[in-house]
Design a protein around this motif. Sequence first.
Motif, PDB file in Angstrom:
ATOM      1  N   ASP A  68     -11.228  -9.181   5.300  1.00 23.25           N
ATOM      2  CA  ASP A  68      -9.947  -8.701   5.824  1.00 23.25           C
ATOM      3  C   ASP A  68     -10.088  -8.139   7.235  1.00 23.25           C
ATOM      4  O   ASP A  68      -9.154  -7.529   7.761  1.00 23.25           O
ATOM      5  CB  ASP A  68      -9.365  -7.600   4.909  1.00 23.25           C
ATOM      6  CG  ASP A  68      -8.969  -8.153   3.545  1.00 23.25           C
ATOM      7  OD1 ASP A  68      -9.046  -9.385   3.377  1.00 23.25           O
ATOM      8  OD2 ASP A  68      -8.592  -7.356   2.664  1.00 23.25           O
ATOM      9  N   ARG A  80      -9.923   3.245  -1.363  1.00 24.69           N
ATOM     10  CA  ARG A  80      -9.862   2.026  -0.548  1.00 24.69           C
ATOM     11  C   ARG A  80     -10.519   0.851  -1.267  1.00 24.69           C
ATOM     12  O   ARG A  80     -10.097  -0.296  -1.121  1.00 24.69           O
ATOM     13  CB  ARG A  80     -10.516   2.241   0.826  1.00 24.69           C
ATOM     14  CG  ARG A  80      -9.812   3.289   1.672  1.00 24.69           C
ATOM     15  CD  ARG A  80      -8.330   3.029   1.809  1.00 24.69           C
ATOM     16  NE  ARG A  80      -7.570   4.102   1.170  1.00 24.69           N
ATOM     17  CZ  ARG A  80      -6.481   4.691   1.614  1.00 24.69           C
ATOM     18  NH1 ARG A  80      -5.947   4.288   2.747  1.00 24.69           N
ATOM     19  NH2 ARG A  80      -5.885   5.643   0.942  1.00 24.69           N
ATOM     20  N   LEU A 114      -7.973  -0.377  -3.592  1.00 27.18           N
ATOM     21  CA  LEU A 114      -6.996  -1.169  -2.834  1.00 27.18           C
ATOM     22  C   LEU A 114      -7.549  -2.563  -2.553  1.00 27.18           C
ATOM     23  O   LEU A 114      -6.844  -3.559  -2.694  1.00 27.18           O
ATOM     24  CB  LEU A 114      -6.660  -0.484  -1.507  1.00 27.18           C
ATOM     25  CG  LEU A 114      -5.476   0.479  -1.453  1.00 27.18           C
ATOM     26  CD1 LEU A 114      -5.213   0.886  -0.014  1.00 27.18           C
ATOM     27  CD2 LEU A 114      -4.226  -0.144  -2.066  1.00 27.18           C
ATOM     28  N   GLY A 115      -8.802  -2.609  -2.161  1.00 27.80           N
ATOM     29  CA  GLY A 115      -9.445  -3.885  -1.857  1.00 27.80           C
ATOM     30  C   GLY A 115      -9.473  -4.805  -3.066  1.00 27.80           C
ATOM     31  O   GLY A 115      -9.214  -6.004  -2.960  1.00 27.80           O
ATOM     32  N   ALA A 117      -6.164  -6.115  -3.755  1.00 30.78           N
ATOM     33  CA  ALA A 117      -5.805  -7.152  -2.779  1.00 30.78           C
ATOM     34  C   ALA A 117      -6.316  -8.521  -3.223  1.00 30.78           C
ATOM     35  O   ALA A 117      -5.761  -9.550  -2.879  1.00 30.78           O
ATOM     36  CB  ALA A 117      -6.359  -6.803  -1.402  1.00 30.78           C
ATOM     37  N   TYR A 166       1.352   2.494  -1.814  1.00 33.62           N
ATOM     38  CA  TYR A 166       0.352   1.464  -1.517  1.00 33.62           C
ATOM     39  C   TYR A 166       0.203   0.458  -2.661  1.00 33.62           C
ATOM     40  O   TYR A 166      -0.464  -0.563  -2.512  1.00 33.62           O
ATOM     41  CB  TYR A 166      -1.009   2.107  -1.230  1.00 33.62           C
ATOM     42  CG  TYR A 166      -1.026   2.929   0.041  1.00 33.62           C
ATOM     43  CD1 TYR A 166      -0.044   2.761   1.024  1.00 33.62           C
ATOM     44  CD2 TYR A 166      -2.029   3.868   0.278  1.00 33.62           C
ATOM     45  CE1 TYR A 166      -0.051   3.506   2.183  1.00 33.62           C
ATOM     46  CE2 TYR A 166      -2.044   4.622   1.441  1.00 33.62           C
ATOM     47  CZ  TYR A 166      -1.057   4.435   2.391  1.00 33.62           C
ATOM     48  OH  TYR A 166      -1.070   5.179   3.548  1.00 33.62           O
ATOM     49  N   ALA A 167       0.785   0.801  -3.812  1.00 33.67           N
ATOM     50  CA  ALA A 167       0.732  -0.124  -4.945  1.00 33.67           C
ATOM     51  C   ALA A 167       2.000   0.023  -5.777  1.00 33.67           C
ATOM     52  O   ALA A 167       2.676   1.050  -5.726  1.00 33.67           O
ATOM     53  CB  ALA A 167      -0.507   0.151  -5.806  1.00 33.67           C
ATOM     54  N   ARG A 193      -0.030  -3.836  -8.390  1.00 29.25           N
ATOM     55  CA  ARG A 193      -0.004  -4.871  -7.339  1.00 29.25           C
ATOM     56  C   ARG A 193       0.026  -4.166  -5.991  1.00 29.25           C
ATOM     57  O   ARG A 193       0.804  -3.233  -5.791  1.00 29.25           O
ATOM     58  CB  ARG A 193       1.248  -5.740  -7.543  1.00 29.25           C
ATOM     59  CG  ARG A 193       1.465  -6.819  -6.499  1.00 29.25           C
ATOM     60  CD  ARG A 193       2.579  -7.764  -6.898  1.00 29.25           C
ATOM     61  NE  ARG A 193       2.130  -8.809  -7.834  1.00 29.25           N
ATOM     62  CZ  ARG A 193       2.332  -8.807  -9.148  1.00 29.25           C
ATOM     63  NH1 ARG A 193       3.007  -7.832  -9.708  1.00 29.25           N
ATOM     64  NH2 ARG A 193       1.864  -9.789  -9.902  1.00 29.25           N
ATOM     65  N   ILE A 194      -0.826  -4.601  -5.066  1.00 30.07           N
ATOM     66  CA  ILE A 194      -0.861  -3.974  -3.739  1.00 30.07           C
ATOM     67  C   ILE A 194       0.411  -4.313  -2.957  1.00 30.07           C
ATOM     68  O   ILE A 194       0.945  -5.415  -3.092  1.00 30.07           O
ATOM     69  CB  ILE A 194      -2.133  -4.407  -2.965  1.00 30.07           C
ATOM     70  CG1 ILE A 194      -2.345  -3.527  -1.726  1.00 30.07           C
ATOM     71  CG2 ILE A 194      -2.042  -5.874  -2.585  1.00 30.07           C
ATOM     72  CD1 ILE A 194      -3.699  -3.732  -1.050  1.00 30.07           C
ATOM     73  N   ARG A 235      -1.855  -2.980   2.021  1.00 31.96           N
ATOM     74  CA  ARG A 235      -2.725  -3.868   2.805  1.00 31.96           C
ATOM     75  C   ARG A 235      -2.985  -3.277   4.184  1.00 31.96           C
ATOM     76  O   ARG A 235      -4.091  -3.366   4.715  1.00 31.96           O
ATOM     77  CB  ARG A 235      -2.085  -5.257   2.956  1.00 31.96           C
ATOM     78  CG  ARG A 235      -2.160  -6.071   1.690  1.00 31.96           C
ATOM     79  CD  ARG A 235      -1.700  -7.504   1.887  1.00 31.96           C
ATOM     80  NE  ARG A 235      -1.480  -8.132   0.583  1.00 31.96           N
ATOM     81  CZ  ARG A 235      -2.439  -8.716  -0.126  1.00 31.96           C
ATOM     82  NH1 ARG A 235      -3.672  -8.787   0.346  1.00 31.96           N
ATOM     83  NH2 ARG A 235      -2.179  -9.229  -1.312  1.00 31.96           N
ATOM     84  N   LEU A 247      -5.517  -0.534   3.829  1.00 33.26           N
ATOM     85  CA  LEU A 247      -6.847  -1.116   3.624  1.00 33.26           C
ATOM     86  C   LEU A 247      -7.434  -1.576   4.954  1.00 33.26           C
ATOM     87  O   LEU A 247      -8.593  -1.262   5.291  1.00 33.26           O
ATOM     88  CB  LEU A 247      -6.743  -2.299   2.654  1.00 33.26           C
ATOM     89  CG  LEU A 247      -8.012  -3.102   2.392  1.00 33.26           C
ATOM     90  CD1 LEU A 247      -9.109  -2.219   1.820  1.00 33.26           C
ATOM     91  CD2 LEU A 247      -7.723  -4.276   1.446  1.00 33.26           C
TER      92      LEU A 247
END
Lengths: 172, 172
Positions: A105, B5, B8-9, B12, B52-53, B70-71, B76, B79
Amino acid sequence: MVLSRIILGLLALAPMTGYDLKRHFDSTVGHFWSADKAQIYRILAQLVAEGYAEVETVAGSGAPDRQEHRITAAGRAALAAWLASEPERQVERDPFLARVFFGADLDDDGLRSLFAQRRAATRAQLARFERMRAEAGASDRGARLRLATLDNGIAHLRTELAWLDAVEEEVA
Amino acid sequence: MVLSRIILGLLALAPMTGYDLKRHFDSTVGHFWSADKAQIYRILAQLVAEGYAEVETVAGSGAPDRQEHRITAAGRAALAAWLASEPERQVERDPFLARVFFGADLDDDGLRSLFAQRRAATRAQLARFERMRAEAGASDRGARLRLATLDNGIAHLRTELAWLDAVEEEVA
DNA sequence: ATCTCCTAGATGACTTGTCTACTAGCCGCG
DNA sequence: CGCGGCTAGTAGACAAGTCATCTAGGAGAT
């Protein structure tokens, strides 16, 4: 737990103040453990409460009073018990690898600078460790073991550099 | 921060439940980060609160309901911002090296078994990583980077074994 | 004369992570 | 039929660690 036993171990080498301990965590034992000074002082108080250490206030000559902490017999016993106990399981935690893992990313420049920073940091630490190693002597078994932990750090730093070479060639 | 993070990744890569995430921490990302499930669920709630989600409850067919996370676009962005930010400084923390450092307070048997346990644990992990590596394919850049983090682990485990050989010969 | 650094220590708020235990349904095994 | 194991999530208590701030005296520099 580990931190408190490391502090006991350092106190077993010599009586110390919290300040002295902090300097050890920034130098001699810094390659395998770090500690905030707030944490150090709290644990010292706790060790005293548990009877594993004793305090003696030494009037400072031209400096603040020192709270010298000396390990007790009970403290030595606790240290020995910890050394002989089941090793705590290792938690791997490397934020750099986390960044690499999600590095797709990131644009090419970002990725390159990520690796470049890691390389610089690794090289700098390796230089520090090698300087420390050059200064150290390995007289008795204790000193040899302490030196071995430093060698461990050096070996891993070199591995890291080699890995960086390989990755940068493959990915970049 | 890092844990949030990483989550989050992972989100993603695909929408997931806390349970799914936990399995990732026990497998794919376990070589550089671990997480307790209580912590994972707390951070998921926090990510939702931050926008963020998003959560979607999926009725489980013959299984408990799934809270799929779901992000979002904001996620994104967060992240990406983290990936481009200054890397957090590494804290070295190795309880095994701490034991070695104070190993002089241990008898010969204790020291030997300390090294033996480390060797066994290292070998076991190396075997696990090599199995994972054999199963993985490196199609695109993302996959190559993810594989590189695994290779990092493998390289360091091999270094650890080599170091153990050297130390045991010298000290024992 | 003031400023900064060093030694030395204390304290509170906060974040992060761990451990234990609980609910609850489904599946397969014996 | 009961038991353990898997999926899925929740909750509370605690332990560990970090950050910022405060006090206080002495040394050396500007």
